[in-house]
Design a protein around this motif. Sequence first.
Motif, short mmCIF file in Angstrom:
data_model
loop_
_atom_site.label_atom_id
_atom_site.label_comp_id
_atom_site.label_asym_id
_atom_site.label_seq_id
_atom_site.Cartn_x
_atom_site.Cartn_y
_atom_site.Cartn_z
N GLU A 81 27.94 47.68 33.57
CA GLU A 81 26.52 47.89 33.85
C GLU A 81 26.10 47.14 35.11
N SER A 82 26.73 46.00 35.33
CA SER A 82 26.41 45.26 36.56
C SER A 82 27.60 44.39 36.90
N GLY A 83 27.62 43.92 38.16
CA GLY A 83 28.71 43.06 38.60
C GLY A 83 30.01 43.83 38.77
N SER A 84 31.11 43.11 38.77
CA SER A 84 32.41 43.74 38.96
C SER A 84 33.49 42.90 38.29
N LEU A 85 34.67 43.49 38.14
CA LEU A 85 35.78 42.76 37.51
C LEU A 85 37.10 43.20 38.13
N VAL B 79 43.56 46.56 34.10
CA VAL B 79 42.51 47.58 34.02
C VAL B 79 43.24 48.91 33.87
N GLU B 80 43.07 49.54 32.72
CA GLU B 80 43.83 50.76 32.41
C GLU B 80 43.07 52.01 32.86
N VAL C 112 45.03 50.12 37.16
CA VAL C 112 44.30 50.24 38.42
C VAL C 112 44.28 48.89 39.11
N ALA C 113 44.61 48.91 40.38
CA ALA C 113 44.48 47.68 41.14
C ALA C 113 43.09 47.70 41.78
N GLY C 114 42.64 46.60 42.26
CA GLY C 114 41.37 46.58 42.97
C GLY C 114 40.20 46.32 42.05
N ARG C 115 39.15 45.83 42.67
CA ARG C 115 37.94 45.45 41.93
C ARG C 115 37.18 46.68 41.45
N GLN C 116 36.73 46.64 40.22
CA GLN C 116 35.95 47.74 39.66
C GLN C 116 34.50 47.29 39.56
N GLY C 117 33.60 48.13 40.08
CA GLY C 117 32.21 47.69 40.16
C GLY C 117 31.27 48.43 39.22
N ALA C 118 30.01 48.03 39.26
CA ALA C 118 28.96 48.58 38.40
C ALA C 118 28.95 50.10 38.45
N THR D 7 42.62 45.58 29.21
CA THR D 7 43.37 44.89 28.16
C THR D 7 43.25 43.40 28.44
N LEU D 8 43.36 42.61 27.37
CA LEU D 8 43.18 41.17 27.48
C LEU D 8 44.50 40.45 27.23
N ASP D 9 44.53 39.19 27.62
CA ASP D 9 45.78 38.43 27.49
C ASP D 9 45.99 37.89 26.08
N ARG D 10 45.05 38.12 25.19
CA ARG D 10 45.23 37.66 23.82
C ARG D 10 44.51 38.58 22.85
N GLU D 11 44.92 38.53 21.59
CA GLU D 11 44.31 39.37 20.57
C GLU D 11 43.07 38.68 20.05
N LEU D 12 41.93 39.28 20.29
CA LEU D 12 40.70 38.69 19.78
C LEU D 12 39.96 39.75 18.99
N PHE D 13 39.15 39.30 18.06
CA PHE D 13 38.32 40.26 17.35
C PHE D 13 37.13 40.61 18.23
#
Lengths: 264, 638
Positions: free
Chosen positions: B256-260, B280-281, B288-294, B301-307
Amino acid sequence: MDHLDQLEAQSIYIFREAFARLKKIALLWSLGKDSNVMIWLARKAFFGKMPFPALHVDTGKKFPEMYRFRDHYGKEWDLDLRVEPCPPIDAVDPTLPPAARSAARKTEGLKMALAKYGFDGLIAGIRRDEEATRAKERVFSPRGLEGNWDVRDQPPEFWDHFNASPPQGAHLRIHPILHWTEADIWAYTKRENIPIIPLYLAKDGKRYRSLGDQDITNPVASTATSIDEILIELEQTKVPERAGRALDHETEDAFERLRVAGYL
Amino acid sequence: MNMIVTPASPATPNGTTRPQVRIVIVGHVDHGKSTLVGRLLHETGSLPDGKLEMLKAVSARRGMPFEWSFLLDALQTERDQGITIDTTQIRFRTNSRDIVLIDAPGHAEFLRNMITGASQADGAVLIIDALEGVRDQTRRHGYLLHLLGVKQVAVVVNKMDRVDFGAERFKAISDEISAHLSGLGVTPTAVIPISARDGDGVAARTDHISWYKGPTVVEALDLLEPARPLEALALRLPVQAIYKFDDRRIVAGRIESGSLIAGDEIVIMPAGKIAKIKTVESWPMTPVAGRQGAGRSVGITLDRELFIERGDIIAHAGSAPRETRRLRARIFWLHDKPLAKGDQLLVRCGPKESRATVVAIEKAVDPGELSSTENKAIGRNHVGEIDISLSNPIAADPYTDNPRTGRLVIEVSGRIAGGGLVLSVDAGQRAVPVDIVPVESALRPDERSARYRHNGAVVWFTGLPASGKSTLAKALERRLFSNGGSPILLDGDTLRAGLNSDLGFSAADRSENIRRLAEVATHLARNGHIAIVAAVSPAREDRATARRIADTAFREIHVATPADVCEERDPKGHYKKARAGTLQSFTGIGNDYEKPQAAELVIDTSTRTVAEAADEIEQMLKTTGVLFDELVDLAANI
């Protein structure tokens, strides 16, 4: 993000909302350019796998090229394809003009499929720019128990918040490409290299702009033999997209009547 | 609907860098909206060839003077002329901008339509008839623009020809509307005298308005700023779903805002859990390489299993949204039944939904009258400010910080009934996220209930000091224990000696005291024990908080012993001290004890023995499913 990126991201958002908020959905695959783009978008939304069935409500009167396309890509795209038949012509409203009556078979076929599977959501590839009644649509559009559409009492829809609770036994129509235009569809088809049915390309000075049943769809005059040429043609033409669809032109309200009754 | 006028102005052209500005055009019926729109399309060269001539011919044939508003009407009826129309969105271009004009129909259902259309507008044109002046609907629209957070408003005073282009008349209207808008915190970017029919002031300053020095309408549109780019704001990725179609566990949502970008450290709100973005799948190519924006719909995917669940918000550590169970919002109400204090609702903030209660209606306004009605309810098509408490914590931003995550909609019976902007967020305890990964018990609840023959519960005794809460609590504790159960007493005073020794007796400290009691009790209840809380807990809202925390495990017992009996007992000497003025903030002497309205049980200890009261409590715990009536062989079901 360019224009096509924006359209794509919005459609993916809608697909994911539909999948998250409804229990049992299906995508209506008419084999045409719009629904092919939809399947492509769905696979993008769900990372390659479309996690619900593709429903082809088959009048039995499509072009042979369309059936070939269905059988080939249904397999290649690994779709959960459900082909459902339509009732015969004498089972539908005899007061409708001939082409509309023929098209209304599809509405009935759709109702039968809905009853058979109990879908609470049907994803349909209509676009606002196609036709004036479609322009009035919501993204999540509630349908009554008879599949009917109450154009005068549509729920408020804003900020990408959708009403996703159909009454018991009723269903929602979800329109992930409502905000696209015909030119957008072609530009995206080209960019993503989505396969198309050759009937869309000109042959002997004619091509189909919109594909329906054989008996009620006509080609328009065109020399466009590639998507690039189609895009140029669309920039210049003053002929509406559905000009070749007989049912739109029989009486002023024929299409509206069909849609209120549940037609796409 | 998009009006694609070919070939003069294609919809948002690809690859251009022209800023796009979305404007809504509003005003009283017949003040000239469609005339202005028709004129604007013409003046900006957005009409297809021959359109104008055709309209002139149509007008001549009907023996009518040419009317610009025919243009829109004609577009609507002439569907087969190569123009696809949408009565709600029309695109055209000025020198430097692509304008998307959103038409807001001025009819009875205008609010719903206007909100639907205008909620995305960057700016607005408010139109006023020079002859009629500022009308109800003008004021109403002005208020709604304020409500929707539209700050850029160009005012046009139309039909100046009907007042002989009088500068004084213009000034009077200009002053009135400017004062109205300023009162709402909106400064008009321009007030422009025009005659849309003849073209004065639309694209050109004509002799008629030679006294006017400001911008024309087209120039004013050229000055409107596009919204602040969302990419410049802090990252907000609301989670739409978690997919596991193959061996990847993909968290999907729209930025919704910012980038990752892969490698970012992120925090998942409201829980405050921390992880790193592994990939980033995408499809057909991944990752996908590169920054993804709003604006992008992504999957990470994350580096650990979290709920993680739908509705959580992914942000960057350090700029995370606040976690809250309480917020204030300015809303518009579309439902037939007025919204009142105490109403139970469903609130949606992005994909997050939470049950909610209206704690207070702070303001209720008829936007037409602009009179603040009584603060009891917000009627259909009215607006107001409300204070809502949520049953689940959510992560939200005030609208002024983030227009995307700072708004909400309200659902009633599965249908959107209203919406609005978050004014302020009452931050919860985890505003600064930490790396918390709750550890689950090794035992399942049913294992414990099989042993204790009861479910976990929070039994909450409330009442005046010396009403008999602790006495009853202890009696209950003894009885449950004798029957093989696992009761644990949490006495308010006892916990104040340790856990809560940092708290005083201000209203805020009392609330915090109750919150901690409720959290500890709920933890015990979740682990199968019966937590017996004895605390005066005088504030109804604090007890409501406790009930929200403990949820279905909560059982409230009001020890309703009359005040004079309590004072007479005074086992701790508190009443005496309070009467003497040496004990401040003592509940009982004042009138600050708020009785429960829907306690599960009410007991007056002046008319019951302790044993009788314990019987009643036991019975209540049986009928409400805490104690098992008969010995159930739960072990057999495990």
